[in-house]
Design a protein around this motif. Structure first.
Motif, mmCIF file in Angstrom:
data_model
loop_
_atom_site.group_PDB
_atom_site.id
_atom_site.type_symbol
_atom_site.label_atom_id
_atom_site.label_comp_id
_atom_site.label_asym_id
_atom_site.label_seq_id
_atom_site.Cartn_x
_atom_site.Cartn_y
_atom_site.Cartn_z
ATOM 1 N N LYS A 274 0.989 -0.832 0.021
ATOM 2 C CA LYS A 274 -0.185 -0.542 0.175
ATOM 3 C C LYS A 274 0.692 1.161 -0.237
ATOM 4 C CE LYS A 274 -3.176 -2.103 2.979
ATOM 5 N NZ LYS A 274 -2.569 -3.420 3.765
ATOM 6 N N ARG B 212 4.294 2.836 -6.667
ATOM 7 C CA ARG B 212 3.064 2.497 -7.284
ATOM 8 C C ARG B 212 4.207 1.692 -8.944
ATOM 9 N NH1 ARG B 212 -1.780 6.816 -7.915
ATOM 10 N NH2 ARG B 212 -2.064 5.058 -9.292
ATOM 11 N N LEU C 103 3.899 -2.314 -9.367
ATOM 12 C CA LEU C 103 4.045 -2.767 -10.971
ATOM 13 C C LEU C 103 4.930 -3.620 -10.922
ATOM 14 C CD1 LEU C 103 2.083 -0.010 -12.082
ATOM 15 C CD2 LEU C 103 0.947 -2.463 -11.224
ATOM 16 N N THR D 250 -0.312 -7.023 -8.055
ATOM 17 C CA THR D 250 -1.310 -6.583 -9.178
ATOM 18 C C THR D 250 -2.263 -4.670 -8.168
ATOM 19 O OG1 THR D 250 -2.216 -8.760 -9.689
ATOM 20 C CG2 THR D 250 -4.094 -7.407 -9.753
ATOM 21 N N TYR D 251 -2.419 -3.770 -9.178
ATOM 22 C CA TYR D 251 -3.731 -2.744 -8.465
ATOM 23 C C TYR D 251 -4.279 -3.426 -8.598
ATOM 24 C CZ TYR D 251 -5.705 1.352 -8.518
ATOM 25 O OH TYR D 251 -6.358 2.755 -7.800
ATOM 26 N N GLU D 252 -5.231 -2.971 -6.882
ATOM 27 C CA GLU D 252 -6.509 -3.348 -6.633
ATOM 28 C C GLU D 252 -7.587 -2.650 -5.823
ATOM 29 O OE1 GLU D 252 -6.211 -7.448 -4.848
ATOM 30 O OE2 GLU D 252 -5.788 -5.576 -3.346
ATOM 31 N N THR E 193 -3.307 4.068 -2.522
ATOM 32 C CA THR E 193 -3.271 2.635 -3.410
ATOM 33 C C THR E 193 -3.192 1.032 -2.584
ATOM 34 O OG1 THR E 193 -1.402 3.230 -4.151
ATOM 35 C CG2 THR E 193 -2.928 4.260 -4.840
ATOM 36 N N TRP E 194 -3.438 0.299 -3.203
ATOM 37 C CA TRP E 194 -3.910 -0.759 -2.519
ATOM 38 C C TRP E 194 -3.262 -1.968 -4.234
ATOM 39 C CZ3 TRP E 194 -6.351 -2.976 2.035
ATOM 40 C CH2 TRP E 194 -6.111 -3.147 3.279
ATOM 41 N N PHE E 195 -2.060 -3.011 -3.147
ATOM 42 C CA PHE E 195 -2.430 -3.377 -4.394
ATOM 43 C C PHE E 195 -1.178 -4.755 -3.823
ATOM 44 C CE2 PHE E 195 0.193 0.201 -5.552
ATOM 45 C CZ PHE E 195 -0.398 0.430 -7.285
#
Length: 244
Positions: A157, A166, A170, A175-177, A194-196
């Protein structure tokens, strides 16, 4: 085909014999280029402070929840608190070529019962950024959590404005969630988060790609990569699909 229960309601795939994951312990994790050691004021504070102090300015702290630190004593007070914690569980990143700490990283928000854990607190000095060590440190934690401790999900995150973080997620195959709006207030500013994630079924392909990228023969005499990590990840994912 979607699974349904006795009430004809859709449900997820069964997870057979699930008993949870193991809780991470304060142990060393060894790699080719770096070693992760549980954070220690005595062992790491001076080297870490010196490495982080080489930055031209304080921009590296903008999206972190702590720092910058005015002097060694202030930093040691901060590390002394981290040293006592099991969640977050902070590690110093040791450059094997110098045996010096050049950054730190943490496992956090640990939910062993559900098999969910987060990699966070990523604090890289200028000596560590954009090096093989930087990638290997993440791969070692993924191997430790997904490969050894039995976690099903590793999260990443970051502040939605933290574009380098970010991009790193990647590049590493997370994976971007999605976006959690107004998740926090940090340094007097709103933080959207942002969550991955990487889940256990993602990891076999990623692990092979990490190994290929980190191989010494993937770098020329000037230390430049021959193949990009993203290309290797894509190739491994395609190979896995073909095998299935």
């Amino acid at each position: 085909m979607t699974r349904v229960n006795e009430f004809k309601q859709p449900i997820g795939e069964p997870v057979e014999n699930w008993q949870g994951a193991q809780y991470p312990t304060k142990t060393m994790i060894n790699g080719q280029y770096c070693r992760l050691e549980p954070i220690s004021v005595a062992a790491h504070s001076q080297a870490l402070f010196d490495a982080l102090s080489q930055a031209e300015d304080d921009r590296d702290w903008t999206y972190l929840l702590s720092g910058p630190f005015g002097d060694l004593a202030e930093y040691q007070t901060y590390l002394a608190r981290l040293e006592t914690l099991n969640d977050p569980l902070h590690y110093a990143i040791i450059d094997l070529s110098t045996q010096q700490a050049v950054g730190s990283i943490a496992l956090m928000r640990i939910d062993a019962q559900q098999g969910v854990i987060e990699i966070g607190g990523v604090t890289y000095s200028s000596q560590l950024k954009r090096t093989r060590l930087a990638t290997e440190a993440i791969s070692l934690l993924l191997q430790y959590t997904l490969g050894e401790l039995g976690y099903r999900r590793v999260e990443w995150k970051c502040n939605a404005h933290n574009h380098p973080s970010r991009a790193a997620a990647l590049r590493l195959g997370f994976t971007y969630e999605g976006l959690f709006r107004q998740a926090m207030v940090v340094r007097g500013h709103n933080r959207d988060t942002t969550w991955f994630s990487i889940i256990d079924s993602d990891f076999p392909a990623l692990q092979k790609a990490y190994q290929q990228w980190l191989a010494r023969d993937n770098f020329d005499q000037q230390g430049q990569q021959r193949q990009k990590l993203g290309e290797l990840i894509e190739n491994q994912r395609k190979a896995l699909l073909i095998a299935e």
